[in-house]
Design a protein around this motif. Structure first.
Motif, PDB file in Angstrom:
ATOM      1  N   LYS A 167     -12.135   1.498  -7.305  1.00 22.94           N
ATOM      2  CA  LYS A 167     -10.825   1.896  -6.852  1.00 22.94           C
ATOM      3  C   LYS A 167     -10.747   2.598  -5.427  1.00 22.94           C
ATOM      4  CE  LYS A 167      -6.907   4.767  -8.470  1.00 22.94           C
ATOM      5  NZ  LYS A 167      -6.292   3.417  -8.491  1.00 22.94           N
ATOM      6  N   LYS A 168     -11.975   3.599  -5.158  1.00 22.80           N
ATOM      7  CA  LYS A 168     -11.847   4.026  -4.042  1.00 22.80           C
ATOM      8  C   LYS A 168     -12.107   2.859  -2.751  1.00 22.80           C
ATOM      9  CE  LYS A 168     -14.412   7.483  -1.082  1.00 22.80           C
ATOM     10  NZ  LYS A 168     -13.996   6.880   0.112  1.00 22.80           N
ATOM     11  N   GLY A 169     -13.039   2.134  -3.113  1.00 24.58           N
ATOM     12  CA  GLY A 169     -13.623   1.014  -2.076  1.00 24.58           C
ATOM     13  C   GLY A 169     -12.129   0.113  -1.587  1.00 24.58           C
ATOM     14  N   PHE A 170     -11.646  -0.208  -2.644  1.00 22.98           N
ATOM     15  CA  PHE A 170     -10.550  -1.040  -2.310  1.00 22.98           C
ATOM     16  C   PHE A 170      -9.419  -0.336  -1.605  1.00 22.98           C
ATOM     17  CE2 PHE A 170      -6.589  -3.224  -3.560  1.00 22.98           C
ATOM     18  CZ  PHE A 170      -6.924  -4.580  -3.555  1.00 22.98           C
ATOM     19  N   GLU A 171      -9.095   1.006  -2.019  1.00 22.39           N
ATOM     20  CA  GLU A 171      -8.047   1.819  -1.362  1.00 22.39           C
ATOM     21  C   GLU A 171      -8.505   2.188   0.324  1.00 22.39           C
ATOM     22  OE1 GLU A 171      -6.118   3.967  -5.353  1.00 22.39           O
ATOM     23  OE2 GLU A 171      -7.222   5.190  -3.829  1.00 22.39           O
ATOM     24  N   GLY A 173     -10.167   0.103   1.749  1.00 21.57           N
ATOM     25  CA  GLY A 173     -10.176  -1.361   2.411  1.00 21.57           C
ATOM     26  C   GLY A 173      -8.575  -1.710   2.836  1.00 21.57           C
ATOM     27  N   ILE A 174      -7.689  -1.261   2.094  1.00 20.36           N
ATOM     28  CA  ILE A 174      -6.454  -1.701   2.054  1.00 20.36           C
ATOM     29  C   ILE A 174      -5.718  -0.773   3.086  1.00 20.36           C
ATOM     30  CG2 ILE A 174      -6.158  -3.120   0.203  1.00 20.36           C
ATOM     31  CD1 ILE A 174      -4.434  -1.088  -1.049  1.00 20.36           C
ATOM     32  N   ALA A 175      -6.353   0.648   3.447  1.00 21.95           N
ATOM     33  CA  ALA A 175      -5.594   1.839   4.089  1.00 21.95           C
ATOM     34  C   ALA A 175      -5.050   1.178   5.109  1.00 21.95           C
ATOM     35  CB  ALA A 175      -6.718   2.834   4.169  1.00 21.95           C
ATOM     36  N   ASN A 176      -5.502   0.449   6.082  1.00 21.73           N
ATOM     37  CA  ASN A 176      -4.885  -0.027   7.450  1.00 21.73           C
ATOM     38  C   ASN A 176      -4.100  -1.180   7.300  1.00 21.73           C
ATOM     39  OD1 ASN A 176      -6.021   2.103   8.665  1.00 21.73           O
ATOM     40  ND2 ASN A 176      -7.912   0.929   8.846  1.00 21.73           N
ATOM     41  N   THR A 177      -3.735  -1.505   6.057  1.00 22.85           N
ATOM     42  CA  THR A 177      -2.703  -2.793   5.779  1.00 22.85           C
ATOM     43  C   THR A 177      -1.631  -2.497   5.059  1.00 22.85           C
ATOM     44  OG1 THR A 177      -4.671  -4.262   6.009  1.00 22.85           O
ATOM     45  CG2 THR A 177      -2.979  -5.252   5.124  1.00 22.85           C
ATOM     46  N   PRO A 178      -0.930  -1.658   5.729  1.00 27.39           N
ATOM     47  CA  PRO A 178       0.279  -0.918   4.746  1.00 27.39           C
ATOM     48  C   PRO A 178       1.134  -1.808   3.855  1.00 27.39           C
ATOM     49  CG  PRO A 178       0.859  -0.879   7.208  1.00 27.39           C
ATOM     50  CD  PRO A 178      -0.448  -1.570   7.010  1.00 27.39           C
ATOM     51  N   GLY A 179       1.221  -2.982   4.130  1.00 27.02           N
ATOM     52  CA  GLY A 179       2.080  -3.911   3.303  1.00 27.02           C
ATOM     53  C   GLY A 179       1.376  -4.171   2.069  1.00 27.02           C
ATOM     54  N   ILE A 180       0.120  -4.054   1.883  1.00 25.85           N
ATOM     55  CA  ILE A 180      -0.498  -4.170   0.494  1.00 25.85           C
ATOM     56  C   ILE A 180      -0.499  -3.015  -0.467  1.00 25.85           C
ATOM     57  CG2 ILE A 180      -2.791  -4.964  -0.711  1.00 25.85           C
ATOM     58  CD1 ILE A 180      -3.572  -6.522   1.650  1.00 25.85           C
ATOM     59  N   ILE A 182      -0.682  -0.865  -4.154  1.00 27.60           N
ATOM     60  CA  ILE A 182      -1.298  -0.887  -5.626  1.00 27.60           C
ATOM     61  C   ILE A 182      -0.048  -0.249  -6.239  1.00 27.60           C
ATOM     62  CG2 ILE A 182      -2.603   0.047  -7.455  1.00 27.60           C
ATOM     63  CD1 ILE A 182      -4.968   0.342  -5.235  1.00 27.60           C
ATOM     64  N   VAL A 183       0.630  -1.199  -7.046  1.00 29.22           N
ATOM     65  CA  VAL A 183       2.071  -0.914  -7.812  1.00 29.22           C
ATOM     66  C   VAL A 183       1.917  -0.593  -9.227  1.00 29.22           C
ATOM     67  CG1 VAL A 183       3.459  -2.178  -6.076  1.00 29.22           C
ATOM     68  CG2 VAL A 183       2.563  -3.174  -8.270  1.00 29.22           C
ATOM     69  N   LYS A 184       0.729  -0.997  -9.808  1.00 30.95           N
ATOM     70  CA  LYS A 184       0.388  -0.522 -11.169  1.00 30.95           C
ATOM     71  C   LYS A 184      -1.032  -0.455 -11.319  1.00 30.95           C
ATOM     72  CE  LYS A 184       4.111  -0.929 -13.862  1.00 30.95           C
ATOM     73  NZ  LYS A 184       4.605  -0.086 -14.585  1.00 30.95           N
ATOM     74  N   SER A 185      -1.504   0.567 -12.357  1.00 33.00           N
ATOM     75  CA  SER A 185      -2.799   0.943 -12.301  1.00 33.00           C
ATOM     76  C   SER A 185      -3.236   1.266 -13.568  1.00 33.00           C
ATOM     77  CB  SER A 185      -3.246   1.808 -11.271  1.00 33.00           C
ATOM     78  OG  SER A 185      -4.860   1.874 -11.187  1.00 33.00           O
ATOM     79  N   GLN A 186      -3.989   0.711 -14.359  1.00 32.35           N
ATOM     80  CA  GLN A 186      -4.103   1.146 -15.850  1.00 32.35           C
ATOM     81  C   GLN A 186      -5.542   0.520 -16.111  1.00 32.35           C
ATOM     82  OE1 GLN A 186      -0.796   0.250 -18.364  1.00 32.35           O
ATOM     83  NE2 GLN A 186      -2.034   0.418 -20.138  1.00 32.35           N
ATOM     84  N   SER A 187      -6.107   1.569 -17.125  1.00 30.24           N
ATOM     85  CA  SER A 187      -7.659   1.095 -17.598  1.00 30.24           C
ATOM     86  C   SER A 187      -7.439  -0.003 -18.703  1.00 30.24           C
ATOM     87  CB  SER A 187      -8.203   2.402 -18.190  1.00 30.24           C
ATOM     88  OG  SER A 187      -9.379   1.851 -18.811  1.00 30.24           O
TER      89      SER A 187
END
Ligand code: AHR
Length: 316
Positions: A167-171, A173-180, A182-187
């Motif tokens: 989760k952290k790595g993905f977040e 990775g997209i931190a500088n691409t504001p158009g992307i 995460i709208v839903k997140s569930q286990s």
């Protein structure tokens, strides 16, 4: 188990322990995914190849079972213990017991979160933060920088190192691409069945209905494969209505990529048996280990998956 016999035996053991001399306890998490099955096969087959006396236990996805198995290894007086901690926290008491019994511990695949680093010798496995970042990097390359995309995230077991880190790595990775976003997140618990169940709920959400560019990011391939089933049963075409990214690189994910139903998988190598028993051998022969040993992971998408699928099937 020569080390517990007498001082002289300990000395001889430390000088030239061979595989047949020692007993290794391995407390596996369970059999939740294709990855895990490949990991178990790798540990068992490598032990058999080297003539190592392996005591293997399957915790069926429960931390208390893994703790019980480790306690039983301590009671049996095994020489060394390996285990992939199902979640990161809650290991201090049992690891302290192992330490007091003089039994070294290697964590494989997943890390423990403890302030006392002396409770385990080393960690062997993948860099999960890097894997999450590789998934984000691939997505940004695929979409270009200036896009809007809604990510539906299938999280692994709550509190497990790969879930937290991917989760952290993905977040990151997209931190500088504001158009992307995460709208839903569930286990989805790293299982195909739970991934499907969570996806069934995602599909019914307004975020899914209103999205112009959907991305399904799963912390492992099995959950994404379950999500594909959910989409197909709902009459949604996975090849055109979303971009699907998983982690592990199992053969079924390669097949799904070749079939056009999935788009990318980030490798997480489960074949840790040879490296694990090399480390065991070093400990048993008195060598000092590095604090962590990483395996190297690759990225596979629809460009390379077709050529590599036949080879993948022979691996995992
Ligand atoms: O810890 C590794 C993860 O555990 C794999 O990605 C997943 O498939 C497994 O269950």
């Amino acid at each position: 188990m020569k080390k517990v016999i007498m001082g002289l035996a300990v000395f001889a053991f430390a000088l030239s322990a061979s595989a047949a001399d020692y007993v290794v306890g391995f407390a596996q998490t369970g059999a939740e995914s294709m990855w895990r099955t490949a990991n178990t096969d790798s540990i068992k087959s490598e032990a058999a190849k080297r003539g190592i006396n392996l005591v293997f236990s399957d915790a069926q996805q429960k931390q208390e079972n893994q703790i019980r198995a480790i306690r039983s290894f301590i009671a049996q007086g095994v020489d060394i213990i390996g285990f992939p901690p199902i979640v990161e926290s809650g290991w201090e008491p049992v690891l302290q017991e192992a330490k007091e019994a003089g039994i070294p511990v290697i964590t494989t695949d997943r890390r423990v979160n403890t302030s006392d680093e002396s409770l385990f010798l080393t960690f062997l496995g993948s860099d999960f933060v890097a894997e999450g970042k590789m998934a984000a990097d691939w997505l940004i390359r695929e979409l270009g920088c200036n896009v809007q995309a809604d990510v539906f995230e299938l999280v692994g077991v709550v509190g497990a190192a790969p879930s937290i880190d991917r989760k952290k790595g993905f977040e990151d990775g997209i931190a500088n691409t504001p158009g992307i976003k995460i709208v839903k997140s569930q286990s989805g618990d790293f299982t195909r069945a739970k991934g499907k169940e969570v996806m069934e709920a995602f599909i019914k959400s307004p975020e899914w209905t209103n999205s112009k560019q959907r991305v399904v990011y799963g912390h492992n391939d099995d959950m994404v494969l379950g999500a594909i089933q959910a989409m197909e049963e709902a009459g949604i075409d996975p090849s055109s209505e979303a971009i699907l990214i998983g982690i592990d690189g199992v053969a079924d994910a390669f097949q799904a990529i070749v079939d056009g139903k999935m788009h990318c998988t980030i490798e997480c190598n489960p074949l840790l048996g040879p490296q694990f028993f090399d480390l065991v051998d070093q400990v048993m022969n008195g060598k000092t280990l590095p604090r962590e040993v990483f395996s190297v992971d690759g990225t596979y998408d629809y460009f390379c998956a077709p050529a590599l699928l036949p080879l993948r099937k022979t691996l995992y």
